[in-house]
Design an enzyme around this catalytic site. Sequence first.
Site, PDB file in Angstrom:
ATOM      1  N   ASP A  65      75.013  43.261  51.888  1.00  0.00           N
ATOM      2  CA  ASP A  65      75.500  42.860  50.565  1.00  0.00           C
ATOM      3  C   ASP A  65      75.756  44.077  49.683  1.00  0.00           C
ATOM      4  OD1 ASP A  65      75.006  40.306  51.562  1.00  0.00           O
ATOM      5  OD2 ASP A  65      72.978  40.270  50.735  1.00  0.00           O
ATOM      6  N   ASP A 122      73.233  48.078  55.668  1.00  0.00           N
ATOM      7  CA  ASP A 122      72.962  46.959  54.776  1.00  0.00           C
ATOM      8  C   ASP A 122      74.228  46.099  54.715  1.00  0.00           C
ATOM      9  OD1 ASP A 122      71.757  45.442  52.569  1.00  0.00           O
ATOM     10  OD2 ASP A 122      73.167  46.525  51.304  1.00  0.00           O
TER      11      ASP A 122
END
Length: 198
Positions: free
Chosen positions: A16, A14
């Site tokens: 953020d 991922d």
Amino acid sequence: MTLSSKFRPTALWDMDGTLFNWSDRLNTILRTMDPAFPIVSEGQRQDFDYFWVPGADKATIQAAMDDPHLYEDLPPIEASVNAYLEMVDAGWDVFTCTSPTWTNPGCVAGKLASIAQHLGPRAADRMIVTKDKTVVRGTVLIDDKPVITGAHTPSWTHIMFDQDYNRYVNADFRMTDPSRWRELLAPFNRATPVLAAH
């Protein structure tokens, strides 16, 4: 020691809150828009959407989320960036797997630029953008989101990237120190067949 090019696990990172410090950038924009905005300090965030707090103006939050510069030159989480690059060197098949903010016109371009800057041009070619991460095949998904749902049963195991807002989750695998990824991911560092292209 590197893994065989024919048999290697796949890591999905991922972006953020996992590879990049998105929260700091958002808070900077919120303060610019409203110096009195009730910022929740790191260490006190108790929910994934921590910025929706009493007294917070919803229009200001939405405007900050849609700021076209939000994703430009995201500050990297250095330990995560180093772990990503080490995994590539160790022979893992590594991708970023990120959810878009479609109302933000600079989201995808900004994310691509941040990846290219801090992880290299080849990593930018390996960015997957999807609202449903369960449709993406992989061995592990390293993500700070407490619960990930979608249309399918995931092929990957969720590795919880430790943040204050997800510590209420009793995760089977939690990454508290990215530099120790080899130890954490040892159970997944096994031969997995790569499907032949048709």
